[in-house]
Scaffold this motif. Structure first.
Motif, mmCIF file in Angstrom:
data_model
loop_
_atom_site.group_PDB
_atom_site.id
_atom_site.type_symbol
_atom_site.label_atom_id
_atom_site.label_comp_id
_atom_site.label_asym_id
_atom_site.label_seq_id
_atom_site.Cartn_x
_atom_site.Cartn_y
_atom_site.Cartn_z
ATOM 1 N N SER A 232 -4.331 -11.717 12.051
ATOM 2 C CA SER A 232 -3.701 -11.447 10.704
ATOM 3 C C SER A 232 -4.305 -11.928 9.429
ATOM 4 N N ARG A 236 -4.675 -8.016 8.338
ATOM 5 C CA ARG A 236 -3.755 -7.632 7.343
ATOM 6 C C ARG A 236 -4.194 -8.158 5.868
ATOM 7 N N HIS A 237 -4.771 -9.232 5.739
ATOM 8 C CA HIS A 237 -5.106 -9.657 4.369
ATOM 9 C C HIS A 237 -6.320 -9.529 3.884
ATOM 10 N N ARG A 240 -7.628 -5.384 3.892
ATOM 11 C CA ARG A 240 -7.002 -4.492 2.819
ATOM 12 C C ARG A 240 -7.669 -4.919 1.512
ATOM 13 N N SER A 241 -7.882 -6.047 1.335
ATOM 14 C CA SER A 241 -8.508 -6.387 0.071
ATOM 15 C C SER A 241 -10.015 -5.735 -0.080
ATOM 16 N N ASP B 113 -2.141 -13.784 -1.945
ATOM 17 C CA ASP B 113 -2.656 -12.479 -1.787
ATOM 18 C C ASP B 113 -2.151 -11.425 -2.621
ATOM 19 N N PRO B 114 -2.774 -10.780 -3.474
ATOM 20 C CA PRO B 114 -2.558 -9.931 -4.648
ATOM 21 C C PRO B 114 -1.783 -8.721 -4.215
ATOM 22 N N LEU B 115 -2.256 -8.401 -2.765
ATOM 23 C CA LEU B 115 -1.665 -6.938 -2.366
ATOM 24 C C LEU B 115 -0.317 -7.053 -1.386
ATOM 25 N N PHE B 116 0.277 -8.256 -1.580
ATOM 26 C CA PHE B 116 1.583 -8.395 -0.805
ATOM 27 C C PHE B 116 2.515 -9.026 -1.766
ATOM 28 N N GLU B 124 6.163 -13.871 6.104
ATOM 29 C CA GLU B 124 5.276 -13.893 7.212
ATOM 30 C C GLU B 124 4.959 -15.376 7.476
#
Lengths: 329, 634
Positions: A232, A236-237, A240-241, B113-116, B124
């Protein structure tokens, strides 16, 4: 958001206009279009008539506006070389180039990202070193060398794949596709691979370096401190970045894939737009060159607009207006 | 071996015994953490304090199992409520991190996390560790956000981190640390990146939540003020070892170890002003050059032969322990026992003439008014201009230290830049010695010292060229005179002439700031603008730099414009102060008046938010100690 998109469309239109001006300048000022079109036997009267017919007696701004207006409706004039409308020539060639470019770009994107991820999963592992060394070779080898090596291996030595052309094509409406016949598909493999190799290698390295950078950041460390599992955190993290800059580069590079397709189409005698362009340069067929320029700039602008929209989709920081962001002093 | 245990007989939540961390170095392995032991019980906060490089963050990482390879734990036991956790696999540790141990990191800007969305990150974390369905987790997340004091938590769930301020983000990080009801929370510099007023809120929030839930807290920080406010016990680290551990009240009031004494004494206080701060000479040794015996002995005034030969063990005294060969000195800390050394100037000289050097006259700076016509057209609804500085007037007298104080974003740095002519003012005028700054070309009469000593020096230039540059560009001096001048100035700021041939990376942060000061001094300016000159430095180094600035000011008759958010530093440095908020000056006055009789409510709020060690210690005093404390706060 709307203001941003409007601004980008406006900038895109400006870009296309500037390119159109260059193309128009080519047509109007490089050589004499009347001489090129009328040929050596034409009388002075024929030439005057043609000049009037082409509107060359009007003022330059009027001519430019007419050029843009015609181009907007797809009318780029008559090819000097074949005497056929340029738009017809382009329409015949577009499917070949688009199939090649999209397959090439798709291969580069798919395998480049996958290999980059595989290398980044264990940055010090043997697989990672193998992929990175291979990608270095891919970045270093020029496209035409790749193409010739592939032809030598698969067409000359092994005789598995045809060395040139599109093979059999099927006409669907205005679109002639090579994707539906086995000879068409076999013909597509090598050119697409040649086109893809450089981008693939570069994307592999980019994804790898972005991924390893992101995995060092605070928020990934904090993800670990939150006890999230490795998969994950990574996909997921981290991924994506890491893909944010990849989107930019891919957007810019689809443009250069089109540019590189000139080399690939030449090496494989692929009957696409670039080959048409290269031929038109050789014969001084200026209307075709002008049309190609405008068309390619238009595609560039479209792709960049798409990239900006994709940015909006994946980066929430762009979605709010700048006025709402917290201030820093 | 001595294991520092808390006073009460409770079983510890966290116990660390003989922890040792190894990193490979160029010349063999180095040990950022050497054989340290401590424990924390439920509901207790252990502060781990030290300067950068002391090994305090590494200790926190070791407990979390987050030491990045090639670093590794090579010795010791870590127990969490009796279970060994130092020998677990990565997968087993995953089940503990975030579940049984929560973590809070320094910079809330980068921890999320800047995207969530904030909500999805909490949900989560809950779902990773608990057997709940998404709906229950969502509900729990909302109640967590409520308990950390976020207004309208249900809406905040949908916010992305960048939509929240630093303080709100740190609240979210605290919610994340507590979301699975951990037994232990490790907070690594939780307030360092925040503004003063936010700092105080976050500290008390963290403390209240953990006490209420019976969570043990390991609070890693460089800030003694935070320790005084929030911790029950404190462990002082130096060069990878705990040199002193004990109750906050005992350790801060009566530090037994010479290092702790120096550290506590070198902190500027809001409550009183001293002529100069106590300073520990030198800096923490680098990891690959840790001295033999007691690592502190080269900097210690009291060192004896034994100190350089043998490592002193932690010796217990009532309520604590310290590692020093000297007999334990029980005398309470006061200024007389450790006289400040560079006392070669008067405590405060009178300002001779009241002629203003700098006059700031109704100056404003607006940003964002120069956008393109299209964005103005499409963004007509937004408020438009950002008034970074709004109609500000004041003057700086020759020879004084004038401080601009405010929180981040208040416009103090923009204002300073306008004074030295780096930004043109949108309206109003800055006069320097009676002349409009906007018209001045060669500005050798004022110089700047910047905050970050790592970013403000060109890494590819030798120190000589860095320091000589202002002289060369302003053509003050030429030829051999430049070399002499540079060497002279380097010695003035406490470096040597030999340092001129080195590059900036060969120096520590404090030494780099000395180079910046030398660069500012070399062209003999009348005004030096110091923009947060010590906020990137450790406490003991900060004391050195502040003392240096004061003595140089006296020697050269400099005028200082001092910009800071740190009220204790301002208290120590400034003659007059202007408090800024939202681009405006809300209060101006003599330093003494502002600190003793603040008139504006914002000034009062700022002052109240500063963690004051003396006050905090006094508050923590057991009843029988209360009387003795009067001497300290007077």
């Amino acid at each position: 958001m709307a203001s941003f998109v409007l601004k980008r469309i406006w900038q895109g239109l400006l870009t296309v206009l500037v390119v159109a001006f260059v193309a128009f300048g080519l047509f109007r000022f490089v050589g004499d279009p009347v001489m090129s079109m009328a040929g050596a036997e034409a009388t002075q009267r024929d030439r005057e008539e043609l000049r009037e017919q082409l509107g060359l007696n009007d003022s330059i701004p009027v001519q430019f506006v007419r050029f843009v207006a015609n181009a907007a409706t797809g009318d780029f004039g008559i090819s000097y070389r074949s005497g056929r409308p340029v738009s017809n020539l382009l329409a015949e060639r577009i499917p070949a180039t688009l199939e090649l470019v999209f397959l090439g770009a798709g291969m580069a994107l798919l395998f480049g990202v996958l290999l980059g991820i595989a290398a980044a999963l264990r940055p010090r592992g043997r697989l990672s070193r193998f992929i990175l060394t291979g990608s270095l070779a891919g970045v270093c080898l020029p496209t035409f060398v790749n193409g010739i090596l592939l032809i030598y291996l698969f067409a000359v030595t092994l005789r598995w794949l045809p060395s040139f052309g599109r093979g059999e094509t099927v006409q669907i409406g205005v679109w002639s596709t090579g994707l539906l016949t086995s000879s068409g598909l076999r013909s597509l493999i090598m050119p697409a691979l040649t086109l893809a190799l450089f981008q693939l290698a570069m994307l592999t390295r980019l994804v790898y370096s972005e991924m390893t950078d992101v995995m060092q950041t605070d928020f990934i460390r904090f993800c670990r401190a939150r006890g999230l599992d490795r998969r994950s955190i990574f996909f997921r993290h981290g991924l994506r970045s890491a893909l944010m800059p990849v989107v930019t580069v891919v957007g810019l590079n689809i443009g250069s894939v089109i540019a590189f397709s000139a080399i690939t189409e030449t090496v494989f005698q692929w009957p696409g737009l670039s080959l048409l362009f290269v031929d038109s340069i050789r014969f001084g067929d200026i209307p075709v060159m002008a049309a190609y320029l405008v068309l390619v700039s238009f595609v560039f602008v479209l792709i960049n607009l798409a990239v900006d929209l994709i940015y909006f989709a994946i980066d929430p920081r762009l979605r709010v207006s700048r006025a709402g962001a917290p201030a820093h002093g | 071996m001595f294991i520092a245990t808390p006073r009460n007989g409770l079983a510890p939540v966290l116990s660390v015994e003989g922890l040792r961390v190894e990193l490979p170095g160029a010349r063999g392995p180095v040990f950022p953490v050497r054989d340290i032991s401590f424990s924390i019980v439920a509901g207790e906060t252990l502060g781990v304090v030290g300067e950068s490089g002391a090994g305090k963050s590494m200790t926190g990482s070791a407990v979390l199992g987050l030491i990045d390879p090639p670093g590794r734990v090579t010795g010791g036991l870590i127990r969490l409520n009796g279970d060994r956790i130092d020998n677990l696999s990565e997968t087993q540790m995953q089940a503990i991190r975030g579940r049984r141990i929560g973590a809070i990191f320094q910079d809330p800007m980068t921890a999320l996390d800047p995207l969530f969305t904030v909500g999805s990150q909490i949900v989560e974390t809950i779902l990773t560790h608990q057997d709940l369905d998404a709906k229950q987790a969502h509900k729990k997340a909302i109640s967590l956000l409520e308990s950390v004091g976020l207004p309208s938590p249900a809406q905040r769930m949908e916010d992305y981190p960048h939509q929240l301020s630093g303080g709100m983000r740190q609240r979210v990080v605290i919610a994340l640390a507590l979301c699975n009801d951990p037994e232990l929370v490790i907070a690594d510099e939780p307030t360092t990146a925040l503004d003063v007023s936010t700092q105080a809120q976050i500290i008390s929030l963290l403390k209240d939540l953990c006490e209420e839930r019976g969570v043990a807290v390991m609070l890693v920080t460089h800030d003694m003020g935070v320790i005084a406010e929030a911790a029950d016990r404190v462990a002082v680290m130096y060069a990878g070892r705990i040199v002193e551990i004990g109750s906050v009240h005992e350790v801060l009031r009566k530090p037994r170890h010479p290092y702790t004494r120096g550290l506590v004494n070198s902190i500027p206080r809001v409550s009183r002003r001293k002529a100069s701060l106590f300073q520990i000479e030198g800096a923490m040794p680098p990891l690959d050059a840790t001295p033999s015996g007691c690592a502190f002995h080269p900097r210690c005034d009291f060192a004896v032969d034994a100190c350089s030969k043998d490592l002193p063990p932690l010796r217990a005294w009532d309520g604590g322990a310290s590692a020093c060969w000297l007999p334990v000195d029980e005398s309470p800390l006061d200024d007389q026992s450790l006289a400040p050394r560079p006392a070669d100037y008067e405590s405060r000289f009178q300002i001779p003439d009241a002629a203003p050097l700098v006059e700031v006259d109704q100056v404003s700076k607006h940003f964002g008014s120069a956008a393109s016509w299209l964005s103005r057209f499409t963004a007509r609804l937004s408020s438009g201009v950002n008034r970074a500085v709004d109609d500000v007037s004041f003057h700086i007298l020759r020879g004084e230290t004038f401080a601009l104080v405010g929180e981040s974003g208040c416009g103090k740095s923009t204002l300073a830049r306008m004074i030295v002519g780096l930004h043109p003012a949108t309206s109003g005028m800055v006069r320097f010695g009676g002349v409009d700054v906007a018209g001045m070309r060669r500005q050798r009469r004022f110089q700047m010292v910047f905050q970050d000593p790592y970013a403000s020096l060109n890494p590819r230039w030798r120190v000589f060229d860095i320091v000589a540059e202002p002289v060369r560009t302003h053509g003050v001096d030429a030829g051999a005179g430049v070399a002499r001048r540079v060497h002279e100035i380097l010695e003035k700021v406490g470096l040597s002439a030999r340092d001129a041939d080195k590059y900036p990376h060969e120096f520590s942060g404090g030494q780099r700031q000395r180079i910046s000061i030398a660069r500012a001094l070399v062209s003999e300016p009348e005004l030096i603008v110091c923009d947060e000159p010590t906020s990137a430095l450790d406490v003991s180094v900060q004391a050195q730099i502040l003392n240096l600035l004061k003595s140089l000011q006296h020697e050269f008759g400099l005028t200082l414009l001092f910009i800071s958010h740190d009220l204790a530093v301002v208290r120590h440095m400034a003659d007059r102060i202007a408090i800024m908020q939202g681009g405006r000056i809300v209060e101006t006055g003599n330093a003494n008046d502002i600190f003793t009789r603040p008139a504006h409510s914002y000034t009062r709020a700022l002052l109240a938010a500063v963690p004051d060690i003396d006050v905090a210690i006094a508050r923590k005093a057991p009843p029988d100690h209360g009387l003795k404390l009067n001497r300290l706060s007077g």
